[in-house]
Motif scaffolding. Structure first.
Motif, PDB file in Angstrom:
ATOM      1  N   ASN A 517       0.867  -1.174   0.000  1.00 57.88           N
ATOM      2  CA  ASN A 517       0.000   0.000   0.000  1.00 57.88           C
ATOM      3  C   ASN A 517       0.908   1.228   0.000  1.00 57.88           C
ATOM      4  OD1 ASN A 517      -1.559   2.274   0.864  1.00 57.88           O
ATOM      5  ND2 ASN A 517      -3.105   0.896   1.707  1.00 57.88           N
ATOM      6  N   LEU A 518       0.889   2.017  -1.089  1.00 61.34           N
ATOM      7  CA  LEU A 518       1.800   3.150  -1.221  1.00 61.34           C
ATOM      8  C   LEU A 518       1.393   4.343  -0.359  1.00 61.34           C
ATOM      9  CD1 LEU A 518       2.594   3.046  -5.041  1.00 61.34           C
ATOM     10  CD2 LEU A 518       4.005   2.255  -3.132  1.00 61.34           C
ATOM     11  N   GLU A 519       0.188   4.296   0.200  1.00 67.40           N
ATOM     12  CA  GLU A 519      -0.230   5.383   1.083  1.00 67.40           C
ATOM     13  C   GLU A 519       0.209   5.116   2.524  1.00 67.40           C
ATOM     14  OE1 GLU A 519      -4.417   5.638   0.436  1.00 67.40           O
ATOM     15  OE2 GLU A 519      -4.213   6.708  -1.467  1.00 67.40           O
ATOM     16  N   THR A 520       0.048   3.853   2.970  1.00 67.22           N
ATOM     17  CA  THR A 520       0.421   3.515   4.347  1.00 67.22           C
ATOM     18  C   THR A 520       1.828   2.927   4.440  1.00 67.22           C
ATOM     19  OG1 THR A 520      -0.450   1.262   4.199  1.00 67.22           O
ATOM     20  CG2 THR A 520      -1.996   3.005   4.834  1.00 67.22           C
ATOM     21  N   GLN A 521       2.416   2.576   3.280  1.00 64.79           N
ATOM     22  CA  GLN A 521       3.758   1.997   3.189  1.00 64.79           C
ATOM     23  C   GLN A 521       3.820   0.609   3.843  1.00 64.79           C
ATOM     24  OE1 GLN A 521       6.729   4.931   4.450  1.00 64.79           O
ATOM     25  NE2 GLN A 521       5.316   6.575   3.902  1.00 64.79           N
ATOM     26  N   GLU A 522       2.687  -0.081   3.897  1.00 62.11           N
ATOM     27  CA  GLU A 522       2.623  -1.399   4.516  1.00 62.11           C
ATOM     28  C   GLU A 522       2.480  -2.491   3.458  1.00 62.11           C
ATOM     29  OE1 GLU A 522       0.410  -0.414   8.749  1.00 62.11           O
ATOM     30  OE2 GLU A 522      -0.811  -0.776   6.967  1.00 62.11           O
ATOM     31  N   THR A 523       2.906  -3.704   3.809  1.00 64.60           N
ATOM     32  CA  THR A 523       2.674  -4.870   2.968  1.00 64.60           C
ATOM     33  C   THR A 523       1.229  -5.324   3.157  1.00 64.60           C
ATOM     34  OG1 THR A 523       4.964  -5.591   3.175  1.00 64.60           O
ATOM     35  CG2 THR A 523       3.365  -7.237   2.468  1.00 64.60           C
ATOM     36  N   LEU A 524       0.461  -5.371   2.067  1.00 66.57           N
ATOM     37  CA  LEU A 524      -0.926  -5.841   2.142  1.00 66.57           C
ATOM     38  C   LEU A 524      -0.955  -7.363   2.236  1.00 66.57           C
ATOM     39  CD1 LEU A 524      -2.543  -3.443  -0.489  1.00 66.57           C
ATOM     40  CD2 LEU A 524      -2.644  -3.289   2.011  1.00 66.57           C
ATOM     41  N   PHE A 525      -0.224  -8.038   1.381  1.00 63.83           N
ATOM     42  CA  PHE A 525      -0.070  -9.490   1.496  1.00 63.83           C
ATOM     43  C   PHE A 525       1.113  -9.948   0.664  1.00 63.83           C
ATOM     44  CE2 PHE A 525      -3.810  -8.495  -1.140  1.00 63.83           C
ATOM     45  CZ  PHE A 525      -3.425  -8.947  -2.391  1.00 63.83           C
ATOM     46  N   THR A 526       1.544 -11.159   0.930  1.00 64.50           N
ATOM     47  CA  THR A 526       2.678 -11.780   0.256  1.00 64.50           C
ATOM     48  C   THR A 526       2.183 -12.932  -0.600  1.00 64.50           C
ATOM     49  OG1 THR A 526       4.149 -11.182   2.080  1.00 64.50           O
ATOM     50  CG2 THR A 526       4.907 -12.918   0.591  1.00 64.50           C
ATOM     51  N   LEU A 527       2.692 -12.991  -1.835  1.00 60.92           N
ATOM     52  CA  LEU A 527       2.282 -14.035  -2.782  1.00 60.92           C
ATOM     53  C   LEU A 527       3.348 -15.128  -2.803  1.00 60.92           C
ATOM     54  CD1 LEU A 527       1.147 -11.698  -5.722  1.00 60.92           C
ATOM     55  CD2 LEU A 527      -0.172 -12.450  -3.730  1.00 60.92           C
ATOM     56  N   ASN A 528       2.974 -16.330  -2.367  1.00 53.60           N
ATOM     57  CA  ASN A 528       3.887 -17.475  -2.322  1.00 53.60           C
ATOM     58  C   ASN A 528       3.428 -18.539  -3.303  1.00 53.60           C
ATOM     59  OD1 ASN A 528       5.736 -16.972   0.111  1.00 53.60           O
ATOM     60  ND2 ASN A 528       3.704 -16.577   0.972  1.00 53.60           N
ATOM     61  N   GLY A 529       4.393 -19.200  -3.945  1.00 51.34           N
ATOM     62  CA  GLY A 529       4.011 -20.275  -4.857  1.00 51.34           C
ATOM     63  C   GLY A 529       5.138 -20.686  -5.777  1.00 51.34           C
ATOM     64  N   HIS A 530       5.959 -19.720  -6.209  1.00 55.97           N
ATOM     65  CA  HIS A 530       7.088 -20.066  -7.072  1.00 55.97           C
ATOM     66  C   HIS A 530       8.131 -20.852  -6.277  1.00 55.97           C
ATOM     67  CE1 HIS A 530       6.048 -18.079 -10.802  1.00 55.97           C
ATOM     68  NE2 HIS A 530       5.730 -16.962 -10.165  1.00 55.97           N
ATOM     69  N   SER A 531       8.821 -21.743  -6.972  1.00 59.33           N
ATOM     70  CA  SER A 531       9.822 -22.579  -6.304  1.00 59.33           C
ATOM     71  C   SER A 531      11.244 -22.048  -6.482  1.00 59.33           C
ATOM     72  CB  SER A 531       9.749 -24.022  -6.848  1.00 59.33           C
ATOM     73  OG  SER A 531       9.986 -24.038  -8.245  1.00 59.33           O
TER      74      SER A 531
END
Length: 730
Positions: A517-531
């Protein structure tokens, strides 16, 4: 090409002015040497060196001009010298490309004196299309770097300076030795004869001959007067890493991957002794001033001191935790300093056989070291791409010198101790001033390579992704960092933003993507799946999906609402390095190390067709705003323009000298800008395939982006420097 008459006229003008000794003529020459049009004309017709000599003329008449004027001339002269290897390309091609203007602005913008600012104003008035620096992002004058020497076609492994300090001799994996004029930066001549890379050089004390060792397992003695091979010595069974001469020049001693050293008689052209004792390859060798002992360093982590009369090991110095790569002897012959793969240097007493000092600070293997003539300082070069100057009294780092873009393989120092010359895997030699320097410039950028840049839709901010594991958000109007985003645990390879510019998505070698989130500078979520590491990411035009590319040979389509994988695209036979989406959001194009691009349907997940033609890895791809064409860049040094309707290549853009890392297109589809390991940005006319102009950075340029106004250009270098440029005259 300029005519002989034009060249002669300008040369006569310079000679006439060179004879001026009164105030009037000196002031006239000063005016010419601060005039952009005169400087450009002289560089174009005669080259940089005659211009540099003009500045020396006026500097010698310093009593006739003011201190401020003298300082201005010194700054401009140093800038031309720093840029001379780049400006030489304009002379070779007989064309004015805008390199001079870009080099002057990129190096002098920080200086606010009226004379410098007047020169900058003239440079900006060029009528040709060019990339104009908006910030001082190139190495400035008055810094450590004096000159860059280019010419070798491969890694430079070894380097010596002649006793008079006027020439340097280098050896390279391109199988040649080059003899350089250190005053002009020009290659005087090239010595060819080895059948493989040249790893080591030693100079005879008279400065008239040199001996070289090679991966072809031979040594060659060369005459620097006739440029011929005088003799060839064969005896090693593997690559030769190092060679040294005894003080009387009668014997040579060589060190090899075959774990041995050989003592040669240069008069009899035969092996005198084979020194056996190391248990791994031998990397370095020095001979004591009395010519009776030699000290070697090996991958077996030790140094050995040898008796050259008997061939016996006198003693072994142990202490390093990894292989020893380099050795330098103090002038008194009583101490030696070594550099190792354990990232440290050690100073040893040859009398007590003890470690006197351990020098720590490099973050990678130490590959080169020299001791200053006064014995008070040492200079080391490392795989961390830096030079460090050390106090041998305290063991502290005095200062760090950066500039090379790849491992530093060797270095030397002039006899007066004022300059060092380093050579690197980046194929350049650099001449450094070791005296205390002051500059006005603090570089803007990351602490490591910049891999991706994206600009917000309003053109006010940019986001960069770096090997230093951070993202930085920049204000384009000022070039200042607004804030940094921290969270990834490994290199960040790419970044993109949603169409509303509220969220950023980053891709990393830590195998994840992060949505910010570029307004709050926080990570909204992390995308996991690639090996494996994630190399690239794009967002669909509706902002609902992201598509990532990975070295696991797949692409993944993600929901930006839930963070889940919607489906996976498989079909490439090697890692996927780049991805782009068409403006209608229906298709995605990927480029791979398998040398192909694939066009996929985002509705069915099927491959529609494969684009084949590149002869090496595909690093980058972009799509025109009308969705009809794609442009790709490759390790084969070319860009290809493809029809997305037929799947055929329309034409190829060739001008880069190294890998093409990234490409961007103006919103009107008229021009493209590409960047490369050849350290340049190139602007292309997409209607003709012609290169319009070029900008030369300091190191490999990894990424570039064009702002929505089609004028602002940002580019990120491998050392973390960021260039803010404006495309003028388009």
């Amino acid at each position: 090409m300029p005519s002989d008459k034009q060249r002669a006229a300008l040369h006569d003008l310079a000679q006439h002015l060179a004879k001026a000794v009164d105030v009037f003529h000196t002031e006239r020459l000063y005016q010419l040497l601060t005039n952009f049009y005169f400087i450009e004309a002289k560089v174009f017709i005669l080259g940089a060196q005659p211009l540099i000599e003009d500045y020396d003329l006026v500097r010698n008449l310093h009593s006739l001009i003011s201190w401020e004027s003298l300082n201005t001339l010194i700054l401009i002269q140093d800038t031309v010298r720093l840029s001379s290897h780049i400006l030489a390309s304009d002379l070779e091609k007989a064309q004015v490309t805008g390199q001079l203007a870009g080099q002057l602005l990129g190096r002098l913008l920080a200086y606010k004196t009226p004379q410098i600012q007047a020169l900058m104003a003239q440079a900006k008035l060029r009528n040709h299309a060019w990339l104009c620096p908006l910030t001082p992002s190139l190495i400035p004058p008055r810094g450590y770097l004096l000159r860059t020497l280019t010419g070798h076609d491969d890694t430079i492994n070894t380097l010596v300076v002649t006793p008079n300090g006027k020439q340097a001799i280098s050896g390279s994996d391109d199988k040649t030795l080059r003899v350089w004029n250190l005053e002009t930066g020009e290659t005087l001549f090239t010595l060819s004869g080895h059948n493989a890379g040249v790893n080591t050089i030693a100079l005879f004390s008279d400065g008239k001959k040199v001996i070289s060792g090679s991966d072809d397992k031979t040594l060659r003695v060369w005459s620097l007067e006739t440029q011929e091979t005088l003799l060839t010595l064969s005896g090693h069974t593997d690559w030769i890493n190092a060679v040294a001469l005894t003080p009387d020049n009668r014997w040579a001693i060589s060190a090899s991957w075959d774990k041995t050293l050989i003592l040669w008689s240069l008069e009899k052209r035969e092996v005198l002794l084979t020194l056996i004792g190391h248990t791994a390859r031998v990397n370095a060798i020095v001979v004591t001033p009395n010519g009776k002992q030699a000290i070697s360093g090996s991958d077996d982590k030790t140094l050995r001191v040898w008796n050259l009369e008997t061939g016996e090991t006198l003693f072994t110095l142990s202490g390093h935790n990894a292989g020893v790569n380099t050795i330098a002897l103090f002038s008194d012959g009583k101490k030696v300093i070594s550099g190792s793969d354990d990232k440290t240097l050690r100073v040893w007493s040859l009398e007590t056989q003890e470690t006197l000092l351990t020098l720590s600070g490099h973050t990678d293997c130490v590959k080169a070291v020299v001791v200053a003539p006064d014995g008070k300082r040492a200079i080391s070069g490392s795989d961390d791409k830096t030079l460090r100057v050390w106090s041998l009294e305290t063991g502290e780092t005095l200062f760090i010198i950066t500039g090379h873009s790849d491992w530093i393989s060797t270095l030397t120092i002039t006899s007066d101790g004022k300059q060092a010359i380093s050579a690197s895997w980046d194929k350049t030699l650099r001449v450094w001033n070791l005296e205390t320097q002051e500059t006005l410039l603090t570089f803007t950028g990351h602490s490591a390579g910049i891999n991706g840049i994206v600009v917000t839709s309003d053109g006010k901010r940019a986001i960069s992704a770096s090997w230093d594991t951070t993202l930085r958000v920049w204000e384009l109007e000022t070039g200042k960092t607004l804030f940094s985003l921290i969270g990834h645990s490994d290199w960040i390879s790419a970044v993109t933003i949603t169409p509303d510019s509220k969220r950023a998505i980053s891709a990393s070698w830590d195998k994840t993507l992060r949505v910010w989130n570029l307004e709050t500078q926080e990570t909204l979520f992390t995308l996991n799946g690639h090996s494996r590491g994630v190399s690239a990411v794009v967002v669909t035009p509706d902002g609902k999906r992201a598509i990532s590319a990975s070295w696991d040979q797949t692409l993944r389509v993600w929901s930006l609402e839930t963070g889940e994988t919607l489906f996976t695209l498989s079909g490439h036979d090697a890692g996927v390095g780049t991805v782009a989406v068409t403006p209608d959001g229906k298709h995605v194009i990927s480029g791979s190390d398998d040398k192909t691009l694939k066009v996929w349907s985002l509705e069915t997940g099927e491959t529609l067709f494969t684009l084949s033609g590149h002869s090496d890895c595909v690093n980058t791809v972009v799509v025109t705003t009308d969705g009809k064409q794609a442009i790709s860049g490759s390790d084969d040094k070319t860009l290809r323009v493809w029809s997305l309707e037929t799947g055929k290549a329309l034409f190829t853009l060739s001008a880069h000298g190294e890998w093409v890392n990234a490409v961007a297109i103006t919103s009107d589809n008229k021009q493209a800008i590409s960047c490369s390991d050849d350290q340049t940005l190139k602007v292309w006319d997409l209607s003709t395939g012609r290169m319009i102009t070029s900008f030369h950075g300091e190191n490999e340029i990894n990424c570039c982006v064009i702002a929505p106004d089609n004028k602002m250009v940002m580019a990120g270098e491998r050392l973390g420097r960021l260039h803010f440029l404006q495309l003028l005259g388009r």
